[in-house]
Design an enzyme around this catalytic site. Structure first.
Site, PDB file in Angstrom:
ATOM      1  N   HIS A  94     -42.485  12.898   6.240  1.00 64.58           N
ATOM      2  CA  HIS A  94     -42.376  12.681   4.801  1.00 64.58           C
ATOM      3  C   HIS A  94     -41.260  13.519   4.185  1.00 64.58           C
ATOM      4  O   HIS A  94     -40.448  13.013   3.401  1.00 64.58           O
ATOM      5  CB  HIS A  94     -43.712  13.032   4.134  1.00 64.58           C
ATOM      6  CG  HIS A  94     -43.725  12.799   2.663  1.00 64.58           C
ATOM      7  ND1 HIS A  94     -43.921  11.547   2.101  1.00 64.58           N
ATOM      8  CD2 HIS A  94     -43.581  13.659   1.621  1.00 64.58           C
ATOM      9  CE1 HIS A  94     -43.893  11.645   0.787  1.00 64.58           C
ATOM     10  NE2 HIS A  94     -43.682  12.914   0.464  1.00 64.58           N
ATOM     11  N   HIS A 124     -36.485  15.069   1.645  1.00 63.10           N
ATOM     12  CA  HIS A 124     -35.979  16.269   0.988  1.00 63.10           C
ATOM     13  C   HIS A 124     -35.159  17.148   1.938  1.00 63.10           C
ATOM     14  O   HIS A 124     -35.205  18.378   1.833  1.00 63.10           O
ATOM     15  CB  HIS A 124     -37.146  17.064   0.390  1.00 63.10           C
ATOM     16  CG  HIS A 124     -37.950  16.289  -0.599  1.00 63.10           C
ATOM     17  ND1 HIS A 124     -37.472  15.985  -1.869  1.00 63.10           N
ATOM     18  CD2 HIS A 124     -39.186  15.725  -0.519  1.00 63.10           C
ATOM     19  CE1 HIS A 124     -38.394  15.281  -2.522  1.00 63.10           C
ATOM     20  NE2 HIS A 124     -39.434  15.108  -1.727  1.00 63.10           N
ATOM     21  N   LYS A 136     -34.549   6.005  -4.512  1.00 64.75           N
ATOM     22  CA  LYS A 136     -35.196   7.295  -4.728  1.00 64.75           C
ATOM     23  C   LYS A 136     -34.744   7.827  -6.086  1.00 64.75           C
ATOM     24  O   LYS A 136     -33.564   8.083  -6.308  1.00 64.75           O
ATOM     25  CB  LYS A 136     -34.828   8.284  -3.619  1.00 64.75           C
ATOM     26  CG  LYS A 136     -35.478   9.664  -3.775  1.00 64.75           C
ATOM     27  CD  LYS A 136     -36.988   9.615  -3.591  1.00 64.75           C
ATOM     28  CE  LYS A 136     -37.582  11.018  -3.627  1.00 64.75           C
ATOM     29  NZ  LYS A 136     -39.046  11.020  -3.410  1.00 64.75           N
TER      30      LYS A 136
END
Length: 387
Positions: free
Chosen positions: A263, A278, A321
């Site tokens: 993730h 990230h 995103k």
């Protein structure tokens, strides 16, 4: 009859004379619920509407968190003492000392304060010798947009975000190579089961050990958590990292389709949108392959060298995103260490770090639907919060 009447009158007068002790918070602040009293003087009384009339005056200071931890938000208060006050920068000055501490490692651990976290993160920042230099990494952030425009999906950047990266130097370093080996092991769509080969499982193991056992950053993080009583040995530390980061759980259709590492570092697609994502190296790799189109950024950290922080808008091969924040230019071990530090010491909370004397806030989330050994929770997410 006269005797009974007199007795009733005496009881009534006695009760009236002692009503204040039953209806007052004097000497009772912080007590648990007690049915012997007609009103309560604990933090829960506001929720249940049974506070004594002098509860606020006696037990609560408008500028202190004493007896106010986890209170319900009240706009009339001059400062606040709940889990969201860090996010909105309106905590009372003593919130850290009175409320915001976490006993890391469960019952056997010790309190880790915000000051502890800021101190160790500053040390990790200093030890990150594998970060990119200004000559090894050159960015072109281009357009800065306001938060109100992050959902517009408008491409404001005609050029890529990464103008130059010295791959030959950086990617040959052991921790970078270990990260690259793991990043390509995932299927980005949630609902599709992740099935790893023996080699891929070994790559996960190698990444954890390479970043945490073979670098100064990783060894310093373990030493800190060891002295705090969170882990009793390095092997326990490494095994727990492996489980919390790489243990699989289901985000969609009951399939074992996700993990904290996938993730946060690799990124996922769920519900037609990019989820997580990230890590700056994954961003660079996908942009270089033409699979990712950088649109803009909505915030830029105060750092003038690497690591820095950006909140980016981008399209990943057809999926958008809105804000994909990341620590830019840091080494893989630093990225992994910061998120691990925050998740272990502030699970599900805002974690405040110090990098080069400037504050960085990382928000963490736990995965509450499933657990691993001793009821521990997997990492749901962790990312740099908007400054």
């Amino acid at each position: 009859m006269k005797f009974i009447t007199a007795l009733v009158l005496w009881v009534a007068l006695f009760t009236r004379g002692h009503t204040n002790s039953l209806d007052s918070c004097v000497g009772r602040c912080g007590y648990g619920t007690d049915s012997d009293f007609t009103c309560q003087c604990n933090p829960s009384c506001e929720k249940y509407g049974d506070c004594c009339s002098d509860y606020v005056q006696v037990c609560k200071s408008s500028s202190s968190c004493k007896n106010r931890c986890d209170e319900t938000y009240n706009s009339q208060n001059e400062c606040h003492c709940n889990s969201k006050c860090s996010q909105y920068n309106n905590c009372c000055e003593d919130y850290d000392q009175v409320c915001d501490v976490y006993v890391a490692g469960g019952g056997g651990g010790s309190v880790v304060s915000d000051a502890d976290i800021k101190s160790i993160s500053q040390v990790l920042f200093t030890l990150d010798s594998n970060k990119a230099s200004a000559s090894q990494l050159i960015l072109e952030p281009q357009t800065l947009i306001p938060d109100s425009q992050t959902s517009a999906q408008t491409d404001h950047a005609p050029k890529p975000l990464f103008r130059y990266l010295d791959e030959g130097t950086l990617f040959s370093r052991p921790t970078y190579a270990a990260l690259l080996a793991v990043l390509d092991n995932y299927r980005r769509m949630t609902g599709q089961t992740e099935a790893f080969t023996q080699q891929q499982l070994q790559e996960q193991e190698h990444f954890v050990r390479e970043t945490m056992s073979n670098t100064e950053v990783g060894r310093e993080l373990f030493a800190f958590l060891y002295t705090k009583g969170v882990y009793s040995s390095e092997e326990e530390f490494l095994q727990d990292l492996k489980m919390m980061w790489f243990g699989l759980y289901s985000r969609s259709n009951g399939q074992l389709d996700s993990s904290g590492f996938e993730h946060i570092f690799a990124g996922e697609v769920k519900g037609g949108k990019v989820s997580g994502f990230h890590n700056w190296i994954q961003f660079y790799l996908l942009e270089k392959r033409g699979q990712l189109n950088y649109y803009s950024h909505s915030f830029n950290g105060p750092w003038t060298s690497y690591p820095d922080v950006l909140g980016m808008q981008f399209n990943w091969d057809g999926y958008y995103k809105q804000v994909g924040s990341a620590v830019i230019g840091c080494s893989p071990e630093f990225d992994f260490a910061l998120y691990s530090l925050c998740y272990i010491t502030r699970p599900g909370k805002m974690c405040r770090l110090s990098l080069g004397g400037k504050e960085l806030r990382i928000q963490t989330y736990t995965w509450d639907k499933t657990t691993y050994g001793d009821g521990k929770k997997y990492i749901g997410s962790a990312f740099p919060a908007t400054p």
